[in-house]
Design an enzyme around this catalytic site. Sequence first.
Site, PDB file in Angstrom:
ATOM      1  N   HIS A   1       2.715  11.500   3.900  1.00  0.00           N
ATOM      2  CA  HIS A   1       1.963  10.965   2.768  1.00  0.00           C
ATOM      3  C   HIS A   1       0.543  11.510   2.760  1.00  0.00           C
ATOM      4  O   HIS A   1      -0.180  11.393   3.745  1.00  0.00           O
ATOM      5  CB  HIS A   1       1.917   9.442   2.824  1.00  0.00           C
ATOM      6  CG  HIS A   1       1.038   8.856   1.766  1.00  0.00           C
ATOM      7  ND1 HIS A   1       1.424   8.755   0.454  1.00  0.00           N
ATOM      8  CD2 HIS A   1      -0.226   8.377   1.823  1.00  0.00           C
ATOM      9  CE1 HIS A   1       0.445   8.223  -0.246  1.00  0.00           C
ATOM     10  NE2 HIS A   1      -0.566   7.985   0.551  1.00  0.00           N
TER      11      HIS A   1
ATOM     12  N   GLY B   1       0.797  -1.217   0.000  1.00  0.00           N
ATOM     13  CA  GLY B   1       0.000   0.000   0.000  1.00  0.00           C
ATOM     14  C   GLY B   1       0.825   1.259   0.000  1.00  0.00           C
ATOM     15  O   GLY B   1       1.991   1.285  -0.412  1.00  0.00           O
ATOM     16  N   CYS B   2       0.216   2.322   0.510  1.00  0.00           N
ATOM     17  CA  CYS B   2       0.773   3.664   0.365  1.00  0.00           C
ATOM     18  C   CYS B   2       2.098   3.859   1.087  1.00  0.00           C
ATOM     19  O   CYS B   2       2.864   4.756   0.736  1.00  0.00           O
ATOM     20  CB  CYS B   2      -0.246   4.700   0.852  1.00  0.00           C
ATOM     21  SG  CYS B   2      -1.729   4.815  -0.187  1.00  0.00           S
ATOM     22  N   HIS B   3       2.373   3.065   2.109  1.00  0.00           N
ATOM     23  CA  HIS B   3       3.621   3.265   2.846  1.00  0.00           C
ATOM     24  C   HIS B   3       4.775   2.430   2.288  1.00  0.00           C
ATOM     25  O   HIS B   3       5.883   2.451   2.833  1.00  0.00           O
ATOM     26  CB  HIS B   3       3.426   2.967   4.335  1.00  0.00           C
ATOM     27  CG  HIS B   3       2.964   1.576   4.651  1.00  0.00           C
ATOM     28  ND1 HIS B   3       3.698   0.465   4.361  1.00  0.00           N
ATOM     29  CD2 HIS B   3       1.827   1.125   5.231  1.00  0.00           C
ATOM     30  CE1 HIS B   3       3.050  -0.613   4.764  1.00  0.00           C
ATOM     31  NE2 HIS B   3       1.905  -0.241   5.276  1.00  0.00           N
ATOM     32  N   ALA B   4       4.559   1.700   1.187  1.00  0.00           N
ATOM     33  CA  ALA B   4       5.581   0.769   0.697  1.00  0.00           C
ATOM     34  C   ALA B   4       6.855   1.473   0.256  1.00  0.00           C
ATOM     35  O   ALA B   4       7.930   0.849   0.251  1.00  0.00           O
ATOM     36  CB  ALA B   4       5.024  -0.070  -0.444  1.00  0.00           C
TER      37      ALA B   4
END
EC number: 2.3.1.-
Length: 401
Positions: A329, A186-189
């Site tokens: 983010h 997801g977005c934190h990858a």
Amino acid sequence: MTPLTVTNSRLLPARRNGYRSALRDAEPKHVNPIIRAIGVAVPDESVSQHRAADIATELIASSERQQRAIATLYRRSGVETRRCTVLEPQRDAEHAEQSFFEPRRSASDGGPSTAERMVRYEQSAGRLAAAASARAVNESGLLPERITHLVTATCTGFSAPGFDLGLIDALSLSRGVQRTQVGFMGCHAGLNALRVAQAYCRADANARVLVCATELCSLHFQYSDDPQTIVSNALFADGAAAAVIAPDRSRAASGDGCDRPDWRLADHASLVLPDSADLMSWRIGDNGFAMTLSPRLPDLIAEELAPWVDGWLANHGLRRSDVGSWAIHPGGRRILAAAAASLELTADQMAPSEQVLREYGNMSSPTVLFILRELQQRRAQLPAVMLAFGPGITIEAALIT
């Protein structure tokens, strides 16, 4: 202190402290690796948020109520323009067109199948990844064949061979480059990928790591009038970001002549919040990948973020007031507002994250690297803290010094 810790401390307080001291003395003195360069890339075609709302209305709205909901949620998103691989060439963002998605024909119509979306992913992801990676490698001053490790991140598509293998040919990387894929996180990858790169550099003084996060979120437009789905449709976009990471000593040894200031990866941290798994999800369906995003998520971030960040910074002898800049983010406008409220950040401190959301939308894993690049271009003060959020609910953090 957990019950187990209490028990151990009662049984062996002296020996335990002695072991701790001995371990500290035996720990190797790591040199924090440097971010030598960041490169970004987006699709050529853009769409204004006003036009994107019109397109969404044409695809899924069957009533005036749905039309109003789409217009309102797109307007409140904090996004002004996005870049999307499904767009066709046009003269400007206000006249964007696409033909990949067709208007919904019935209540059960979910649009293109997942297989059709994956074909488009395989056709487009490699070009975007190569553009961002080439820029990062060129700006790093390193020759492509000197890259020893390749770490890729994506959650919006699958193919094998994947774009990681495509980068070997596109950039003339060594056939012996060691590859690692950070998949479907997801977005934190992007932060997870940087952590892997840091580990490689600390383990090998000769490591030179190329990190590349690539996402084509626009392929997963969902045919639903659920408000949270509309919010997701209104936020997500396509992009790629790459970074070259190398141990500090590699600069002098390589003779590559880089003279830009060092931004060093000092530390990473991760927290999975309890009883929060139902607040965000990203699941594979028959018609693309579907996201659920609870309206309760911003409140949870507002409550939990600051105490955890404060404890982590304290391990480095830092307070929030010592942090020179923040790369947060932009999971959405409310997510940014919640983070700002929790951390007591000013409008100026939030400006880089809000600017990236406004100009590019939420590109998932590459987005935080876009923000870090913006901080570098602004010559922002260090230390810098990077934060991102994903399913779990997971908070990922990185400290740049």
